[in-house]
Design a protein around this motif. Structure first.
Motif, PDB file in Angstrom:
ATOM      1  N   ALA A 220       0.699  -1.379  -0.113  1.00  0.00           N
ATOM      2  CA  ALA A 220       0.012  -0.023   0.034  1.00  0.00           C
ATOM      3  C   ALA A 220       0.942   1.312   0.008  1.00  0.00           C
ATOM      4  O   ALA A 220       0.788   2.298  -0.852  1.00  0.00           O
ATOM      5  N   ARG A 221       1.806   1.326   0.716  1.00  0.00           N
ATOM      6  CA  ARG A 221       2.916   2.363   0.767  1.00  0.00           C
ATOM      7  C   ARG A 221       3.375   2.438  -0.637  1.00  0.00           C
ATOM      8  O   ARG A 221       3.798   3.604  -0.955  1.00  0.00           O
ATOM      9  N   ALA A 222       3.963   1.377  -1.173  1.00  0.00           N
ATOM     10  CA  ALA A 222       4.871   1.421  -2.239  1.00  0.00           C
ATOM     11  C   ALA A 222       4.027   2.002  -3.500  1.00  0.00           C
ATOM     12  O   ALA A 222       4.203   2.846  -4.238  1.00  0.00           O
ATOM     13  N   ILE A 223       2.425   1.614  -3.548  1.00  0.00           N
ATOM     14  CA  ILE A 223       1.547   2.088  -4.476  1.00  0.00           C
ATOM     15  C   ILE A 223       1.413   3.530  -4.360  1.00  0.00           C
ATOM     16  O   ILE A 223       1.425   4.294  -5.312  1.00  0.00           O
ATOM     17  N   ALA A 224       1.145   3.987  -3.124  1.00  0.00           N
ATOM     18  CA  ALA A 224       0.961   5.383  -2.726  1.00  0.00           C
ATOM     19  C   ALA A 224       2.360   6.274  -3.158  1.00  0.00           C
ATOM     20  O   ALA A 224       2.376   7.255  -4.014  1.00  0.00           O
ATOM     21  N   ASP A 225       3.457   5.650  -3.065  1.00  0.00           N
ATOM     22  CA  ASP A 225       4.794   6.238  -3.384  1.00  0.00           C
ATOM     23  C   ASP A 225       4.941   6.492  -4.883  1.00  0.00           C
ATOM     24  O   ASP A 225       5.193   7.621  -5.506  1.00  0.00           O
ATOM     25  N   VAL A 226       4.372   5.458  -5.625  1.00  0.00           N
ATOM     26  CA  VAL A 226       4.655   5.392  -7.202  1.00  0.00           C
ATOM     27  C   VAL A 226       3.533   6.335  -7.612  1.00  0.00           C
ATOM     28  O   VAL A 226       4.062   7.049  -8.527  1.00  0.00           O
ATOM     29  N   LEU A 227       2.466   6.645  -7.108  1.00  0.00           N
ATOM     30  CA  LEU A 227       1.110   7.485  -7.650  1.00  0.00           C
ATOM     31  C   LEU A 227       1.683   8.960  -7.309  1.00  0.00           C
ATOM     32  O   LEU A 227       1.653   9.770  -8.227  1.00  0.00           O
ATOM     33  N   ARG A 229       4.812   9.940  -7.506  1.00  0.00           N
ATOM     34  CA  ARG A 229       6.053  10.164  -8.399  1.00  0.00           C
ATOM     35  C   ARG A 229       5.460  10.268  -9.811  1.00  0.00           C
ATOM     36  O   ARG A 229       6.200  10.797 -10.572  1.00  0.00           O
ATOM     37  N   ASN A 230       4.485   9.774 -10.071  1.00  0.00           N
ATOM     38  CA  ASN A 230       3.713   9.815 -11.593  1.00  0.00           C
ATOM     39  C   ASN A 230       2.216  10.263 -11.243  1.00  0.00           C
ATOM     40  O   ASN A 230       1.238   9.771 -11.157  1.00  0.00           O
ATOM     41  N   ASP A 231       2.383  11.588 -11.312  1.00  0.00           N
ATOM     42  CA  ASP A 231       1.091  12.384 -11.320  1.00  0.00           C
ATOM     43  C   ASP A 231       0.403  12.556 -12.516  1.00  0.00           C
ATOM     44  O   ASP A 231      -0.787  13.190 -12.663  1.00  0.00           O
ATOM     45  N   ASP A 232       0.850  11.946 -13.793  1.00  0.00           N
ATOM     46  CA  ASP A 232       0.221  12.195 -15.021  1.00  0.00           C
ATOM     47  C   ASP A 232      -0.301  10.722 -15.518  1.00  0.00           C
ATOM     48  O   ASP A 232       0.727  10.011 -16.018  1.00  0.00           O
ATOM     49  N   PRO A 233      -1.227  10.023 -15.394  1.00  0.00           N
ATOM     50  CA  PRO A 233      -1.591   8.554 -15.613  1.00  0.00           C
ATOM     51  C   PRO A 233      -1.347   8.401 -17.175  1.00  0.00           C
ATOM     52  O   PRO A 233      -1.208   7.360 -17.569  1.00  0.00           O
ATOM     53  N   ALA A 234      -1.532   9.582 -17.705  1.00  0.00           N
ATOM     54  CA  ALA A 234      -1.521   9.288 -19.191  1.00  0.00           C
ATOM     55  C   ALA A 234       0.050   8.858 -19.753  1.00  0.00           C
ATOM     56  O   ALA A 234       0.109   8.129 -20.820  1.00  0.00           O
ATOM     57  N   ASN A 235       0.803   9.155 -18.943  1.00  0.00           N
ATOM     58  CA  ASN A 235       2.352   8.757 -19.252  1.00  0.00           C
ATOM     59  C   ASN A 235       2.736   7.338 -18.619  1.00  0.00           C
ATOM     60  O   ASN A 235       3.829   7.113 -18.578  1.00  0.00           O
ATOM     61  N   GLY A 236       1.768   6.749 -18.068  1.00  0.00           N
ATOM     62  CA  GLY A 236       2.108   5.381 -17.305  1.00  0.00           C
ATOM     63  C   GLY A 236       2.678   5.683 -16.054  1.00  0.00           C
ATOM     64  O   GLY A 236       2.643   6.661 -15.494  1.00  0.00           O
ATOM     65  N   PHE A 237       3.150   4.684 -15.389  1.00  0.00           N
ATOM     66  CA  PHE A 237       3.564   4.612 -14.106  1.00  0.00           C
ATOM     67  C   PHE A 237       5.229   4.044 -14.308  1.00  0.00           C
ATOM     68  O   PHE A 237       5.281   2.853 -14.376  1.00  0.00           O
ATOM     69  N   THR A 238       6.250   4.766 -13.671  1.00  0.00           N
ATOM     70  CA  THR A 238       7.708   4.336 -13.610  1.00  0.00           C
ATOM     71  C   THR A 238       8.008   4.147 -12.229  1.00  0.00           C
ATOM     72  O   THR A 238       7.696   4.872 -11.431  1.00  0.00           O
ATOM     73  N   VAL A 239       8.436   2.937 -12.359  1.00  0.00           N
ATOM     74  CA  VAL A 239       9.370   2.703 -10.918  1.00  0.00           C
ATOM     75  C   VAL A 239      10.734   2.182 -11.037  1.00  0.00           C
ATOM     76  O   VAL A 239      11.270   1.594 -11.753  1.00  0.00           O
ATOM     77  N   PRO A 240      11.730   3.258 -10.466  1.00  0.00           N
ATOM     78  CA  PRO A 240      13.414   2.815 -10.497  1.00  0.00           C
ATOM     79  C   PRO A 240      13.575   1.646  -9.602  1.00  0.00           C
ATOM     80  O   PRO A 240      13.119   1.513  -8.496  1.00  0.00           O
ATOM     81  N   VAL A 241      14.125   0.753 -10.362  1.00  0.00           N
ATOM     82  CA  VAL A 241      14.519  -0.483  -9.543  1.00  0.00           C
ATOM     83  C   VAL A 241      16.005  -0.807 -10.202  1.00  0.00           C
ATOM     84  O   VAL A 241      16.298  -0.798 -11.098  1.00  0.00           O
ATOM     85  N   ASP A 242      16.752  -0.847  -9.122  1.00  0.00           N
ATOM     86  CA  ASP A 242      18.400  -1.227  -9.098  1.00  0.00           C
ATOM     87  C   ASP A 242      18.494  -2.630  -9.134  1.00  0.00           C
ATOM     88  O   ASP A 242      17.987  -3.476  -8.198  1.00  0.00           O
ATOM     89  N   TYR A 243      19.767  -2.772  -9.812  1.00  0.00           N
ATOM     90  CA  TYR A 243      19.995  -4.544  -9.974  1.00  0.00           C
ATOM     91  C   TYR A 243      21.262  -4.677  -9.708  1.00  0.00           C
ATOM     92  O   TYR A 243      22.213  -3.715  -9.873  1.00  0.00           O
ATOM     93  N   ARG A 244      22.161  -5.665  -9.149  1.00  0.00           N
ATOM     94  CA  ARG A 244      23.254  -6.138  -9.230  1.00  0.00           C
ATOM     95  C   ARG A 244      23.460  -7.165 -10.376  1.00  0.00           C
ATOM     96  O   ARG A 244      22.863  -8.097 -10.380  1.00  0.00           O
ATOM     97  N   VAL A 245      24.548  -7.376 -11.233  1.00  0.00           N
ATOM     98  CA  VAL A 245      24.954  -8.544 -12.088  1.00  0.00           C
ATOM     99  C   VAL A 245      26.275  -8.525 -11.590  1.00  0.00           C
ATOM    100  O   VAL A 245      27.220  -8.203 -11.873  1.00  0.00           O
ATOM    101  N   HIS A 246      26.298  -9.983 -11.125  1.00  0.00           N
ATOM    102  CA  HIS A 246      27.514 -10.647 -10.513  1.00  0.00           C
ATOM    103  C   HIS A 246      28.034 -11.533 -11.663  1.00  0.00           C
ATOM    104  O   HIS A 246      27.190 -12.351 -12.362  1.00  0.00           O
TER     105      HIS A 246
END
Length: 271
Positions: A220-227, A229-246
């Motif tokens: 619920a907190r994550a969804i609220a956070d994304v919403l 960060r993305n205040d224009d639904p016409a542009n979709g919803f972006t979530v920054p996610v970091d990875y490690r490649v070993h």
């Protein structure tokens, strides 16, 4: 993923059982939408290509799930084998690649790959099994099936990144990303951090994915956070996610760090 947090990221193998993946095993259709939303710019693929180019080579994808990544490898590889322990996902993977002549999907766990010694040039695993201490049996199996000079590529989430890493840390307070990085470094891996973005066209898809990855309160907190960060639904919803490649290569005539470990642990998938 929050169910995995309750029982821990590792479980001892006493009877050969495989620890269930808390997301894709139970919600494969939602996870398919998640896969399509992940790394929409192909940043992880670019890093893998730089570190372990697979064109014209033999690839093994460990914990391939429903085979989402197999066609990408198959587009350039000589051969691709996906290995998956969960039969429903195994069947979905076989259906996905049924018309690809250079792809085969086999059933089996990471610590007992159903493959002969020295058959692969690249072994790839993405957010499956290899999560730090406890995965030594799978590391040994990957070394067994790799040819000398072949590459083992492990992609996992960078839990230090924001905001996705923060949500994960809330649900997995015992997970120590520094300790996991130290483990892989001690096993001879180099690490590349990769910033990606997940993108959802619809709010409903975003919410469905976050709800299978986190506990209800954190989701619920994550969804609220994304919403926010993305205040224009016409542009979709972006979530920054970091990875490690070993990444590490199998040497010739050398004993790899930790190669003699007798651990019998296995870890479940995280997103």
């Amino acid at each position: 993923m929050w169910k995995a947090a309750r029982r821990g990221l590792k479980a001892k193998l006493r009877d050969g059982a495989v620890v269930p993946s808390p997301n894709i095993w139970y919600y494969p259709d939602v996870y398919e939408r998640e896969n399509r939303a992940q790394d929409v710019d192909g940043a992880i693929w670019r890093v893998i290509a730089e570190e372990a180019a697979w064109a014209g080579r033999d690839v093994v994808d460990v914990g391939c799930g429903d085979g989402f990544h197999l066609p990408v490898f198959a587009s350039a590889a000589r051969s691709v084998v996906g290995v998956e322990p969960h039969e429903p996902l195994l069947l979905r993977a076989k259906r996905r690649v049924g018309e690809l002549r250079n792809v085969e999907v086999l059933g089996g766990p990471a610590q007992r790959l159903p493959l002969p010694e020295g058959c692969a040039d690249v072994v790839h695993a993405r957010t499956a099994y290899f999560f730090g201490p406890g995965c030594e049996p799978g590391l040994r199996e990957a070394d067994r099936v790799l040819r000398p000079g072949g590459s083992l590529v492990i992609v996992d989430l960078d839990v230090t990144g924001e905001p996705y890493g923060r949500w994960m840390r809330e649900d997995l307070p015992h997970y120590d990303p520094a300790a996991v990085e130290a483990f892989f470094a001690g096993q001879g891996f180099r690490c590349r951090r990769v910033a990606t973005r997940w993108w959802f066209a619809e709010r409903a898809e975003l919410e469905a994915v976050l709800k299978i990855e986190f506990s209800p309160a954190v989701a619920a907190r994550a969804i609220a956070d994304v919403l926010r960060r993305n205040d224009d639904p016409a542009n979709g919803f972006t979530v920054p996610v970091d990875y490690r490649v070993h990444v590490r290569e199998k040497p010739t005539g050398l004993v790899l760090p930790g190669h003699s470990s007798s651990s019998e642990s296995i870890s479940p998938r995280i997103p």
